[in-house]
Design an enzyme around this catalytic site. Structure first.
Site, PDB file in Angstrom:
ATOM      1  N   ASN A  83      98.538  34.422 -27.907  1.00 48.50           N
ATOM      2  CA  ASN A  83      97.729  35.448 -28.555  1.00 48.50           C
ATOM      3  C   ASN A  83      97.726  36.786 -27.817  1.00 48.50           C
ATOM      4  OD1 ASN A  83      95.608  36.131 -30.589  1.00 48.50           O
ATOM      5  ND2 ASN A  83      94.345  36.345 -28.760  1.00 48.50           N
TER       6      ASN A  83
ATOM      7  N   TYR B  35     104.062  48.089 -32.978  1.00 50.22           N
ATOM      8  CA  TYR B  35     103.144  46.971 -33.235  1.00 50.22           C
ATOM      9  C   TYR B  35     103.605  46.187 -34.466  1.00 50.22           C
ATOM     10  CZ  TYR B  35      98.754  44.439 -33.864  1.00 50.22           C
ATOM     11  OH  TYR B  35      97.800  43.452 -34.004  1.00 50.22           O
TER      12      TYR B  35
ATOM     13  N   LYS C 248     105.006  42.339 -34.523  1.00 51.64           N
ATOM     14  CA  LYS C 248     104.312  41.274 -35.261  1.00 51.64           C
ATOM     15  C   LYS C 248     105.238  40.664 -36.324  1.00 51.64           C
ATOM     16  CE  LYS C 248     100.432  41.374 -32.989  1.00 51.64           C
ATOM     17  NZ  LYS C 248     100.013  40.230 -32.165  1.00 51.64           N
TER      18      LYS C 248
HETATM   19  N1  LIG Z   1      91.377  42.613 -33.126  1.00 57.33           N
HETATM   20  C1  LIG Z   1      91.962  42.662 -34.315  1.00 57.33           C
HETATM   21  O1  LIG Z   1      91.386  43.105 -35.315  1.00 57.33           O
HETATM   22  C2  LIG Z   1      93.366  42.095 -34.496  1.00 57.33           C
HETATM   23  C3  LIG Z   1      93.977  42.158 -35.744  1.00 57.33           C
HETATM   24  C4  LIG Z   1      95.262  41.600 -35.905  1.00 57.33           C
HETATM   25  C5  LIG Z   1      95.897  41.021 -34.824  1.00 57.33           C
HETATM   26  N2  LIG Z   1      95.294  41.013 -33.616  1.00 57.33           N
HETATM   27  C6  LIG Z   1      96.015  40.409 -32.505  1.00 57.33           C
HETATM   28  O2  LIG Z   1      95.173  39.504 -31.821  1.00 57.33           O
HETATM   29  C7  LIG Z   1      95.547  39.449 -30.457  1.00 57.33           C
HETATM   30  C8  LIG Z   1      94.335  39.709 -29.594  1.00 57.33           C
HETATM   31  O3  LIG Z   1      93.787  40.962 -29.931  1.00 57.33           O
HETATM   32  P1  LIG Z   1      92.366  41.416 -29.411  1.00 57.33           P
HETATM   33  O4  LIG Z   1      91.805  42.338 -30.422  1.00 57.33           O
HETATM   34  O5  LIG Z   1      91.577  40.249 -28.989  1.00 57.33           O
HETATM   35  O6  LIG Z   1      92.816  42.311 -28.152  1.00 57.33           O
HETATM   36  P2  LIG Z   1      92.154  42.533 -26.722  1.00 57.33           P
HETATM   37  O7  LIG Z   1      90.680  42.375 -26.765  1.00 57.33           O
HETATM   38  O8  LIG Z   1      92.716  43.823 -26.214  1.00 57.33           O
HETATM   39  O9  LIG Z   1      92.738  41.333 -25.860  1.00 57.33           O
HETATM   40  C9  LIG Z   1      94.087  41.254 -25.593  1.00 57.33           C
HETATM   41  C10 LIG Z   1      94.322  40.169 -24.572  1.00 57.33           C
HETATM   42  O10 LIG Z   1      95.725  40.109 -24.334  1.00 57.33           O
HETATM   43  C11 LIG Z   1      95.940  40.164 -22.940  1.00 57.33           C
HETATM   44  N3  LIG Z   1      97.202  40.814 -22.606  1.00 57.33           N
HETATM   45  C12 LIG Z   1      97.654  42.028 -22.996  1.00 57.33           C
HETATM   46  N4  LIG Z   1      98.828  42.288 -22.418  1.00 57.33           N
HETATM   47  C13 LIG Z   1      99.120  41.220 -21.627  1.00 57.33           C
HETATM   48  C14 LIG Z   1     100.179  40.893 -20.762  1.00 57.33           C
HETATM   49  N5  LIG Z   1     101.208  41.733 -20.571  1.00 57.33           N
HETATM   50  N6  LIG Z   1     100.161  39.706 -20.127  1.00 57.33           N
HETATM   51  C15 LIG Z   1      99.126  38.847 -20.300  1.00 57.33           C
HETATM   52  N7  LIG Z   1      98.084  39.094 -21.108  1.00 57.33           N
HETATM   53  C16 LIG Z   1      98.077  40.270 -21.752  1.00 57.33           C
HETATM   54  C17 LIG Z   1      94.767  40.950 -22.380  1.00 57.33           C
HETATM   55  O11 LIG Z   1      94.584  40.583 -21.035  1.00 57.33           O
HETATM   56  P3  LIG Z   1      94.886  41.555 -19.773  1.00 57.33           P
HETATM   57  O12 LIG Z   1      94.671  42.957 -20.221  1.00 57.33           O
HETATM   58  O13 LIG Z   1      93.903  41.079 -18.745  1.00 57.33           O
HETATM   59  O14 LIG Z   1      96.291  41.264 -19.389  1.00 57.33           O
HETATM   60  C18 LIG Z   1      93.626  40.459 -23.244  1.00 57.33           C
HETATM   61  O15 LIG Z   1      93.085  39.274 -22.725  1.00 57.33           O
HETATM   62  C19 LIG Z   1      96.659  40.455 -30.266  1.00 57.33           C
HETATM   63  O16 LIG Z   1      97.917  39.802 -30.355  1.00 57.33           O
HETATM   64  C20 LIG Z   1      96.472  41.392 -31.441  1.00 57.33           C
HETATM   65  O17 LIG Z   1      97.652  42.050 -31.799  1.00 57.33           O
HETATM   66  C21 LIG Z   1      94.049  41.535 -33.414  1.00 57.33           C
END
Ligand SMILES: NC(=O)c1ccc[n+]([C@@H]2O[C@H](COP(=O)([O-])OP(=O)(O)OC[C@H]3O[C@@H](n4cnc5c(N)ncnc54)[C@H](OP(=O)(O)O)[C@@H]3O)[C@@H](O)[C@H]2O)c1
Length: 200
Positions: A100, A166, A170
């Protein structure tokens, strides 16, 4: 925080299941880690921010759940390999993998994007999921089954302005997931699924 009221149920729906999660220092992965631990799973998760990872593991343990944080950057093959090996060394298996971890780039039109901005999103979102599956699949085949859930996005399905890396990453995750499903068809109990999370 609702977590303060959590109490782990060691006989919950995920009793004794080993759940590996990429990027559970914040956001969806963090919430998922807490939810699995609350239902009796042993959670093994990563992320780059050690302070948050360790705090989350402590908070899960405080409500009676089991969780281990290991720092790993999903853009780096050695980190992903060590993370997955670490889980197998500790628990001997991976029942569920939730790939994720993901990022967005600053919103920009294609012609305004730098190659570095493009590469960083592709490396994190698409290559990160590829690397995770590369090391998870042999573990699951050896143990006779497993579930992989990869997080895609509606941005990989349809066009939106200013999210080129992005959306491409995806769409790449969707393709990787379908490819894995085809490659693993008929190989014991195996499930590879896409998660389309939506903005609320
Ligand atoms: N929120 C939404 O509405 C939404 C909608 C569609 C899809 N998504 C997808 O859902 C997923 C999570 O999104 P979120 O909204 O929960 O984002 P978030 O709060 O920014 O969390 C992202 C997580 O990914 C980790 N991460 C990022 N880069 C990394 C790396 N290089 N290595 C290891 N870990 C990494 C971050 O940890 P660190 O920064 O500590 O590394 C953090 O724990 C993503 O794939 C996003 O594209 C989210």
């Amino acid at each position: 925080m609702p977590y303060k009221r959590y109490k782990a149920n060691s006989n919950g729906r995920f009793k004794d299941k080993v759940v590996l999660i990429t990027g559970a220092t914040s956001g969806i992965s963090k919430t998922t880690a807490y939810a699995f631990a609350k239902e009796g799973a042993k959670v093994f998760f990563c992320g780059r921010r050690t302070n948050l990872g360790e705090a989350n593991a402590s908070e899960i343990q405080a409500f009676g759940g089991e969780a281990t944080y290991m720092q790993a950057d999903v853009r780096k093959e050695s980190d992903v390999r060590n993370f997955i090996n670490g889980c197998v060394q500790k628990y001997g298996r991976i029942d569920i993998a939730f790939n994720n971890a993901g990022i967005e780039a600053p919103p920009k039109a294609i012609a305004e994007l730098s190659l570095e901005e493009w590469n960083n999103v592709i490396a994190t979102n698409a290559t990160g999921v590829f690397l995770a599956m590369k090391y998870e699949i042999p573990v699951m085949l050896r143990q006779g089954g497993g579930i992989i859930v990869n997080t895609a996005s509606v941005g990989g399905h349809q066009g939106f302005s200013n999210i080129a890396p992005y959306g491409a990453s995806k769409a790449g995750i969707m393709s990787l997931t379908r490819t894995a499903a085809m490659e693993l068809t008929g190989k014991k109990k195996y499930s590879c699924q896409l998660l389309f999370s939506r903005c609320s």
